[in-house]
Design a protein around this motif. Sequence first.
Motif, short mmCIF file in Angstrom:
data_model
loop_
_atom_site.label_atom_id
_atom_site.label_comp_id
_atom_site.label_asym_id
_atom_site.label_seq_id
_atom_site.Cartn_x
_atom_site.Cartn_y
_atom_site.Cartn_z
N MET A 1 41.25 36.59 -4.79
CA MET A 1 39.80 36.32 -3.54
C MET A 1 39.77 34.71 -3.54
SD MET A 1 35.88 37.43 -3.92
CE MET A 1 36.55 39.26 -3.03
N LYS A 2 40.24 34.55 -2.58
CA LYS A 2 40.04 32.73 -1.63
C LYS A 2 38.77 32.86 -2.03
CE LYS A 2 44.50 32.45 -0.41
NZ LYS A 2 44.47 31.72 0.65
N ASN A 3 38.90 31.54 -2.25
CA ASN A 3 36.88 30.69 -2.65
C ASN A 3 36.67 29.85 -1.44
OD1 ASN A 3 36.20 32.44 -5.26
ND2 ASN A 3 37.75 31.38 -5.87
N ILE A 4 35.87 29.40 -1.09
CA ILE A 4 34.94 28.13 0.06
C ILE A 4 34.12 27.68 -0.79
CG2 ILE A 4 34.09 27.73 2.29
CD1 ILE A 4 35.21 30.57 3.17
N LEU A 5 33.58 26.63 -0.77
CA LEU A 5 32.49 25.27 -0.78
C LEU A 5 32.49 25.42 0.53
CD1 LEU A 5 30.92 24.71 -3.55
CD2 LEU A 5 32.76 22.81 -3.71
N LEU A 6 30.91 25.62 0.29
CA LEU A 6 30.38 24.62 0.76
C LEU A 6 28.69 23.78 0.95
CD1 LEU A 6 28.65 24.17 4.56
CD2 LEU A 6 27.33 26.47 3.83
N PHE A 7 28.63 22.95 0.97
CA PHE A 7 28.60 21.79 0.86
C PHE A 7 26.74 22.18 1.97
CE2 PHE A 7 31.58 19.76 -2.26
CZ PHE A 7 30.75 19.81 -3.14
N GLY A 8 25.43 22.28 1.89
CA GLY A 8 24.36 22.05 2.81
C GLY A 8 24.41 23.04 2.83
N ALA A 9 22.80 23.42 2.42
CA ALA A 9 22.07 24.52 3.56
C ALA A 9 20.58 24.62 4.04
CB ALA A 9 21.86 25.38 1.90
N GLY A 10 21.30 23.53 5.32
CA GLY A 10 20.46 22.58 6.08
C GLY A 10 20.45 23.60 6.50
N LYS A 11 19.54 23.08 8.48
CA LYS A 11 19.44 23.32 9.54
C LYS A 11 20.24 23.89 9.89
CE LYS A 11 14.74 20.63 10.49
NZ LYS A 11 13.73 21.72 10.62
N SER A 12 21.46 23.18 9.82
CA SER A 12 23.36 23.84 10.57
C SER A 12 23.64 24.48 9.61
CB SER A 12 23.65 22.28 11.06
OG SER A 12 23.36 21.48 11.78
N ALA A 13 23.37 25.27 8.97
CA ALA A 13 24.22 25.65 8.38
C ALA A 13 23.82 27.15 8.30
CB ALA A 13 23.72 25.32 6.60
N THR A 14 22.76 27.40 8.95
CA THR A 14 22.68 28.64 9.21
C THR A 14 23.68 30.09 9.63
OG1 THR A 14 20.69 28.33 9.55
CG2 THR A 14 20.53 31.27 10.15
N SER A 15 24.33 29.26 10.88
CA SER A 15 25.92 30.49 11.10
C SER A 15 26.44 30.39 10.93
CB SER A 15 25.45 30.17 13.14
OG SER A 15 24.14 30.34 14.22
N LEU A 16 26.60 29.26 9.88
CA LEU A 16 28.28 29.84 9.36
C LEU A 16 27.99 30.40 8.02
CD1 LEU A 16 31.25 28.15 8.52
CD2 LEU A 16 29.60 26.13 7.43
N ILE A 17 26.83 30.16 7.60
CA ILE A 17 27.02 31.27 6.03
C ILE A 17 27.19 32.30 6.80
CG2 ILE A 17 25.20 32.33 4.47
CD1 ILE A 17 23.83 29.09 4.66
N ASP A 18 26.33 33.12 7.88
CA ASP A 18 26.20 34.79 8.51
C ASP A 18 27.32 34.63 8.90
OD1 ASP A 18 23.22 34.86 7.70
OD2 ASP A 18 23.39 34.72 10.32
N TYR A 19 28.70 33.75 9.32
CA TYR A 19 30.06 33.77 9.98
C TYR A 19 30.63 33.74 8.77
CZ TYR A 19 34.19 33.24 11.55
OH TYR A 19 35.41 33.33 12.17
N LEU A 20 30.48 33.53 7.06
CA LEU A 20 31.74 33.31 6.06
C LEU A 20 31.02 35.07 5.37
CD1 LEU A 20 31.26 30.13 5.09
CD2 LEU A 20 32.85 31.05 6.29
N LEU A 21 30.16 35.12 5.27
CA LEU A 21 29.32 36.24 4.75
C LEU A 21 29.61 37.72 5.25
CD1 LEU A 21 25.96 35.67 3.26
CD2 LEU A 21 28.43 35.36 1.87
N ALA A 22 29.25 37.26 6.68
CA ALA A 22 30.71 38.72 7.93
C ALA A 22 31.31 38.84 7.54
CB ALA A 22 29.28 38.64 9.26
N ASN A 23 32.50 38.32 7.47
CA ASN A 23 33.80 38.14 7.19
C ASN A 23 34.23 38.29 5.55
OD1 ASN A 23 35.94 37.37 9.44
ND2 ASN A 23 33.94 36.28 9.94
N ALA A 24 33.73 38.22 5.04
CA ALA A 24 33.91 38.13 3.37
C ALA A 24 34.85 39.68 3.01
CB ALA A 24 33.11 37.86 2.02
N PRO A 25 34.22 40.86 3.41
CA PRO A 25 35.20 41.87 2.69
C PRO A 25 36.00 41.80 3.05
CG PRO A 25 32.15 42.30 3.37
CD PRO A 25 32.77 40.96 4.30
N ARG A 26 36.11 42.00 5.01
CA ARG A 26 37.68 42.10 5.68
C ARG A 26 38.42 40.73 4.64
NH1 ARG A 26 37.88 42.38 11.43
NH2 ARG A 26 36.42 41.25 11.33
#
Length: 440
Positions: A1-26
């Motif tokens: 399993m590959k690992n992604i590290l994201l620094f920062g969870a502020g205003k601009s991070a919401t859609s990025l986190i959603d995208y990464l989690l939505a794609n994580a299983p596949r």
Amino acid sequence: MKNILLFGAGKSATSLIDYLLANAPRQKWHITVADHDLSLIKSKTGKSYYATPTALDIKDSAARQTLIRETDLVISLLPASLHILVAKDCLEAKKNLLTASYIDEEVRALQADIEKAGLLFMYEMGLDPGIDHMSAMKLIHSIEKKGGQIFSFKSYCGGLISPDSNDNPWQYKVSWNARNIVMAGASGATYKEKGKVKELTHEQLFDHTKTIQVPGLGKLAFYPNRDSLAYMTAYKLEELATFMRATLRFPDFCEGWNALIKLGLTDDGHKIATDHLTYSNWATRLIQDGTGTPEENMAQFLGVSSKSKVIRQLKFLGLLQTEVINLGEQTNAGILQFLVEHKLKMEATDKDMIVMMHEIEFERRNMATRMHSYMIVQGEDNIHTAMAKTVGLPLGIMAKMILQDKVTLTGLQIPVMPEIYNPVLKELEEYDIRFEESFE
């Protein structure tokens, strides 16, 4: 399993986190989100099996470096001044890095070492900069491929409030980092118009606003953005007579912000004590004389009526209230940022809007043509904003391409090449981020 590290969870991070989690299983990857605010991270990752929330002081070198060594790819949505800490660690640990921020001189100094290490540091991979580069280069390359000769390039982008939520005299609400809003234009701007290099100071910038017509929205004001000339080489348009990158706002905002600059309230040069200073006394510190009320004196200083729209804007921000500021030692810009964050905040049901437009003039087969290519993206609410969507999704798509080994590019880069912009723009259309074109 590959690992992604994201620094920062502020205003601009919401859609990025959603995208990464939505794609994580596949995609079979796991995301570690590091921020100083653990509750903020958890509000965005939920209870996902594929996410690890991590509380982190970004200046804790040992903790930061440990996280970077244990990952396959790093994405940074930190404040711009902190990217260099992550960049140096990524270079040391030999990890690729993605960010939406501008390339600055500190990371530019690492360019040779990044290339030597065979790493990819993709900067300016968000909205503006980011989608602006990719969409512009797609147009430029298409025109040139068909034999067109470009002689004028103008690009505009703005994070605005949706007309449905436009209910204050500023015609603006905060959808991203308020610090960046307050300091916008602080270093002035440089661009090229009809063969002449134009330079504007901060004090001149909002006083030189002009307007463009955007389909469906009407007139928007613009002001030149930073150093446009720096991108003429990146876009391979060094010989153009006109080249400008600009920021969009509703016209009322620019008029009001010009008043704040004249009052000296955007200055970030020195701190003042605020424990016994009222907002009214602070806002009128530059006004040496005047026999009327603070409101009348301010209007006279600015050359407007005390009943004008500008005075209504300043009152809305709280500049004329007698309340003590009580923020300790702060710069003028710091006090203004506090007011902007509180008075111009987005409410839960508010929607923001992103507008981007390219205006390109070119000649092909002895026929002069003006092309307009524009994008309008609406947010859903004050969390799932158009700003977060347009900043985060290009980073997420780029991360996927790298982890799928679809990117062979190395070095310190911005996304101006077809092998990057074509697949990213294509996938963005699946999220209703697309451009319409018209010709004159």
